[in-house]
Design a protein around this motif. Structure first.
Motif, mmCIF file in Angstrom:
data_model
loop_
_atom_site.group_PDB
_atom_site.id
_atom_site.type_symbol
_atom_site.label_atom_id
_atom_site.label_comp_id
_atom_site.label_asym_id
_atom_site.label_seq_id
_atom_site.Cartn_x
_atom_site.Cartn_y
_atom_site.Cartn_z
ATOM 1 N N ASN A 108 45.347 33.105 39.179
ATOM 2 C CA ASN A 108 43.835 33.304 39.156
ATOM 3 C C ASN A 108 42.827 31.857 39.363
ATOM 4 O OD1 ASN A 108 43.416 36.552 39.273
ATOM 5 N ND2 ASN A 108 44.942 35.902 37.722
ATOM 6 N N THR A 109 41.836 32.039 40.038
ATOM 7 C CA THR A 109 40.970 31.168 40.254
ATOM 8 C C THR A 109 40.305 30.993 38.889
ATOM 9 O OG1 THR A 109 39.159 32.228 41.377
ATOM 10 C CG2 THR A 109 40.992 31.109 42.618
ATOM 11 N N LEU A 110 39.778 29.843 38.897
ATOM 12 C CA LEU A 110 38.588 29.572 37.555
ATOM 13 C C LEU A 110 37.524 30.437 37.686
ATOM 14 C CD1 LEU A 110 39.193 25.868 36.548
ATOM 15 C CD2 LEU A 110 40.111 27.928 35.268
ATOM 16 N N ALA A 111 36.688 30.409 38.969
ATOM 17 C CA ALA A 111 35.641 31.232 39.288
ATOM 18 C C ALA A 111 36.044 32.931 39.017
ATOM 19 C CB ALA A 111 35.303 31.164 40.783
ATOM 20 N N ARG A 112 37.139 33.479 39.438
ATOM 21 C CA ARG A 112 37.480 34.899 39.052
ATOM 22 C C ARG A 112 37.715 34.992 37.314
ATOM 23 N NH1 ARG A 112 39.520 39.427 41.322
ATOM 24 N NH2 ARG A 112 41.088 40.289 40.383
ATOM 25 N N LEU A 113 38.416 33.945 36.871
ATOM 26 C CA LEU A 113 38.680 33.973 35.511
ATOM 27 C C LEU A 113 37.162 34.105 34.569
ATOM 28 C CD1 LEU A 113 40.327 33.869 32.657
ATOM 29 C CD2 LEU A 113 40.267 31.476 32.890
ATOM 30 N N GLY A 114 36.124 33.100 35.054
ATOM 31 C CA GLY A 114 34.962 33.341 34.332
ATOM 32 C C GLY A 114 34.207 34.573 34.603
ATOM 33 N N ASP A 115 34.385 35.109 35.851
ATOM 34 C CA ASP A 115 33.461 36.461 36.198
ATOM 35 C C ASP A 115 34.331 37.473 35.155
ATOM 36 O OD1 ASP A 115 31.702 35.015 37.910
ATOM 37 O OD2 ASP A 115 32.995 36.053 39.416
ATOM 38 N N ALA A 116 35.593 37.585 35.207
ATOM 39 C CA ALA A 116 36.196 38.508 34.082
ATOM 40 C C ALA A 116 36.063 38.342 32.739
ATOM 41 C CB ALA A 116 37.718 38.317 34.763
ATOM 42 N N ILE A 117 35.788 37.143 32.341
ATOM 43 C CA ILE A 117 35.372 36.985 30.876
ATOM 44 C C ILE A 117 34.017 37.820 30.583
ATOM 45 C CG2 ILE A 117 34.574 35.355 29.073
ATOM 46 C CD1 ILE A 117 36.427 33.316 30.294
ATOM 47 N N ASP A 118 32.973 37.469 31.569
ATOM 48 C CA ASP A 118 32.027 38.097 31.215
ATOM 49 C C ASP A 118 31.900 39.512 31.389
ATOM 50 O OD1 ASP A 118 30.669 35.616 30.819
ATOM 51 O OD2 ASP A 118 29.937 35.587 32.858
ATOM 52 N N THR A 119 32.772 40.214 32.554
ATOM 53 C CA THR A 119 32.594 41.570 32.831
ATOM 54 C C THR A 119 33.451 42.356 31.732
ATOM 55 O OG1 THR A 119 32.419 40.893 35.161
ATOM 56 C CG2 THR A 119 33.463 43.245 34.469
ATOM 57 N N ILE A 120 34.487 41.856 31.295
ATOM 58 C CA ILE A 120 35.390 42.529 30.272
ATOM 59 C C ILE A 120 34.432 42.615 29.266
ATOM 60 C CG2 ILE A 120 37.523 42.489 28.846
ATOM 61 C CD1 ILE A 120 38.759 40.997 31.557
ATOM 62 N N ARG A 121 34.055 41.567 28.459
ATOM 63 C CA ARG A 121 33.264 41.855 27.390
ATOM 64 C C ARG A 121 32.157 42.587 27.489
ATOM 65 N NH1 ARG A 121 30.856 36.958 27.641
ATOM 66 N NH2 ARG A 121 32.404 35.722 26.502
ATOM 67 N N ASP A 122 31.582 42.624 28.770
ATOM 68 C CA ASP A 122 30.259 43.383 28.804
ATOM 69 C C ASP A 122 30.673 44.899 28.652
ATOM 70 O OD1 ASP A 122 28.369 41.404 28.678
ATOM 71 O OD2 ASP A 122 28.204 41.233 30.961
ATOM 72 N N LEU A 123 31.480 45.158 29.437
ATOM 73 C CA LEU A 123 31.867 46.677 29.315
ATOM 74 C C LEU A 123 32.637 47.246 28.097
ATOM 75 C CD1 LEU A 123 33.626 46.887 33.139
ATOM 76 C CD2 LEU A 123 31.692 47.717 32.394
ATOM 77 N N ALA A 124 33.384 46.147 27.429
ATOM 78 C CA ALA A 124 33.904 46.548 26.334
ATOM 79 C C ALA A 124 32.985 46.789 25.201
ATOM 80 C CB ALA A 124 35.069 45.688 26.023
ATOM 81 N N GLU A 125 31.858 46.240 25.210
ATOM 82 C CA GLU A 125 30.830 46.251 24.298
ATOM 83 C C GLU A 125 29.792 47.359 24.759
ATOM 84 O OE1 GLU A 125 31.464 41.871 22.016
ATOM 85 O OE2 GLU A 125 29.583 42.045 23.427
ATOM 86 N N GLY A 126 29.857 47.858 25.622
ATOM 87 C CA GLY A 126 29.027 49.051 26.170
ATOM 88 C C GLY A 126 27.774 48.765 27.135
ATOM 89 N N ARG A 127 27.699 47.293 27.780
ATOM 90 C CA ARG A 127 26.901 47.024 28.495
ATOM 91 C C ARG A 127 27.191 47.510 29.861
ATOM 92 N NH1 ARG A 127 27.116 43.265 24.669
ATOM 93 N NH2 ARG A 127 28.665 41.772 25.938
ATOM 94 N N THR A 128 26.291 47.376 30.902
ATOM 95 C CA THR A 128 26.548 47.520 32.088
ATOM 96 C C THR A 128 27.070 46.216 32.924
ATOM 97 O OG1 THR A 128 24.888 49.161 32.326
ATOM 98 C CG2 THR A 128 25.537 48.133 34.450
ATOM 99 N N ALA A 129 28.023 46.239 33.711
ATOM 100 C CA ALA A 129 28.461 45.270 34.401
ATOM 101 C C ALA A 129 28.652 45.327 36.061
ATOM 102 C CB ALA A 129 29.823 44.868 33.933
ATOM 103 N N GLN A 130 28.672 44.271 36.820
ATOM 104 C CA GLN A 130 28.742 44.565 38.168
ATOM 105 C C GLN A 130 30.191 44.358 38.661
ATOM 106 O OE1 GLN A 130 25.529 45.079 39.720
ATOM 107 N NE2 GLN A 130 26.330 45.297 41.651
ATOM 108 N N LEU A 131 30.547 45.572 39.229
ATOM 109 C CA LEU A 131 31.987 45.394 39.937
ATOM 110 C C LEU A 131 31.820 45.486 41.379
ATOM 111 C CD1 LEU A 131 34.097 47.736 37.514
ATOM 112 C CD2 LEU A 131 34.090 45.219 37.728
#
Length: 333
Positions: A108-131
């Motif tokens: 994966n690209t680093l841009a994709r990796l960075g977005d995944a870090i934020d999204t996975i953390r937000d969703l797993a901790e109960g926050r809304t994320a943009q997919l």
């Protein structure tokens, strides 16, 4: 200093669970597994059994990636384990080497990796994320917590870890390289307005306790080949004589001639003939107990918070027991 045990999920899964239980009993705090669905069994299924059969061990992949699972599935998996076992998971994540390449896809690209870090953390901790164009939230998550640690070597990946991740995973135990890379991560964190000390530093590498250094090297030489895959990517991007990556990391792959993933992370891997003894000694932790303690103290002085031990060799139980009785108590006295 915390200690983790890293295993491949080779069948039978019961052996992985037993080794993780043994590690917890000997004072290890973290249990990690590889995540490459073609090469080994599905790790998250086994993680549930590790969590069921341990009491305090924090469990996670070293490392997953943003490409083999959709991000909401990854987040839901972690959140489910946390709901069942009390926030005892950590998400190690990287661009994806073996998991992507053996399935015919590039990392994966680093841009994709960075977005995944934020999204996975937000969703797993109960926050809304943009997919994509859709806002998503896991409505059943209550009090979830998921630290996300990024694996990195190159300058852009190190900066990403400092800016967006909760922890940094460095898969080698060379003190010189560790110091240089930790500094880059902390500088990026500081420049982004973060407390550099808030980024957990994890060094992951094979360890082999023995007076027979030649045997120890042969049991761990595979690691130089594994790291060489990432180094080859860096050389392809930055060149072999770039100021962006130190020659202490890149020079040894000059005679590398490809890599066979069917032997990935295994003793006797024929794709590691190019790895010299000097690299094995620098990247791994080898020798008698005293040598392990000395090197780990050096790493701790650099700021390493956790040493995660790759135990892909013929002395796994011995390693766990020796560390539990003679290394961990001394380091954490």
């Amino acid at each position: 200093m915390d200690f983790g045990l890293v295993l491949q999920t080779d069948p039978p899964a019961s052996t992985v669970v037993d080794l993780m239980r043994r590690a917890e009993q000997q004072g290890f705090t973290h249990g990690w597994t590889f995540d490459s669905a073609v090469l080994w069994q599905e790790p998250f299924v086994i993680h549930s059994q590790i969590l069921e059969h341990t009491e305090r061990l924090v469990v996670g992949p070293m490392v997953t990636n943003p490409g083999t699972r959709t991000w909401e599935v990854t987040a839901s998996t972690f959140a489910t384990l946390n709901d069942m076992f009390g926030n005892r998971t950590v998400c190690g994540i990287g661009r994806g080497d073996s998991a992507m390449r053996v399935a015919g896809r590039p990392p994966n690209t680093l841009a994709r990796l960075g977005d995944a870090i934020d999204t996975i953390r937000d969703l797993a901790e109960g926050r809304t994320a943009q997919l994509g164009d859709t806002e998503v939230r896991l409505p059943w998550v209550r009090d979830g917590r998921l630290p996300v640690w990024a694996a990195a070597y190159g300058p852009k990946a190190l900066a990403l870890a400092g800016v967006r991740a909760d922890g940094f995973i460095l898969q080698l135990a060379d003190p010189y390289l560790t110091a240089a890379m930790v500094e880059q991560v902390r500088t990026a964190a500081s420049d982004a307005g973060r407390d550099p000390a808030s980024v957990t530093i994890c060094v992951a590498a094979p360890a082999y306790v023995s007076e027979d250094l030649a045997r120890a090297r042969e049991q761990c030489r595979w690691f130089g080949g594994m790291v060489g895959n990432h180094v080859a990517d860096l050389v392809a991007r930055y060149g072999s004589e770039s100021a962006s990556v130190p020659p202490e990391l890149t020079a040894y792959i000059a005679s590398r001639e490809g890599y066979d993933y069917s032997h990935h992370g295994r003793v006797g891997n024929s794709s590691t003939d190019f790895v010299p003894d000097e690299i094995v000694d620098r990247f791994c932790v080898l020798g008698p107990v005293e040598a392990h303690i000395e090197k780990l103290r050096e790493l701790r002085a650099i700021g390493v918070d956790q040493f995660a031990v790759y135990a892909m060799h013929d002395a796994r139980e011995q390693l766990i027991d020796v560390y539990g009785k003679e290394v961990i108590p001394v380091l954490n006295a």
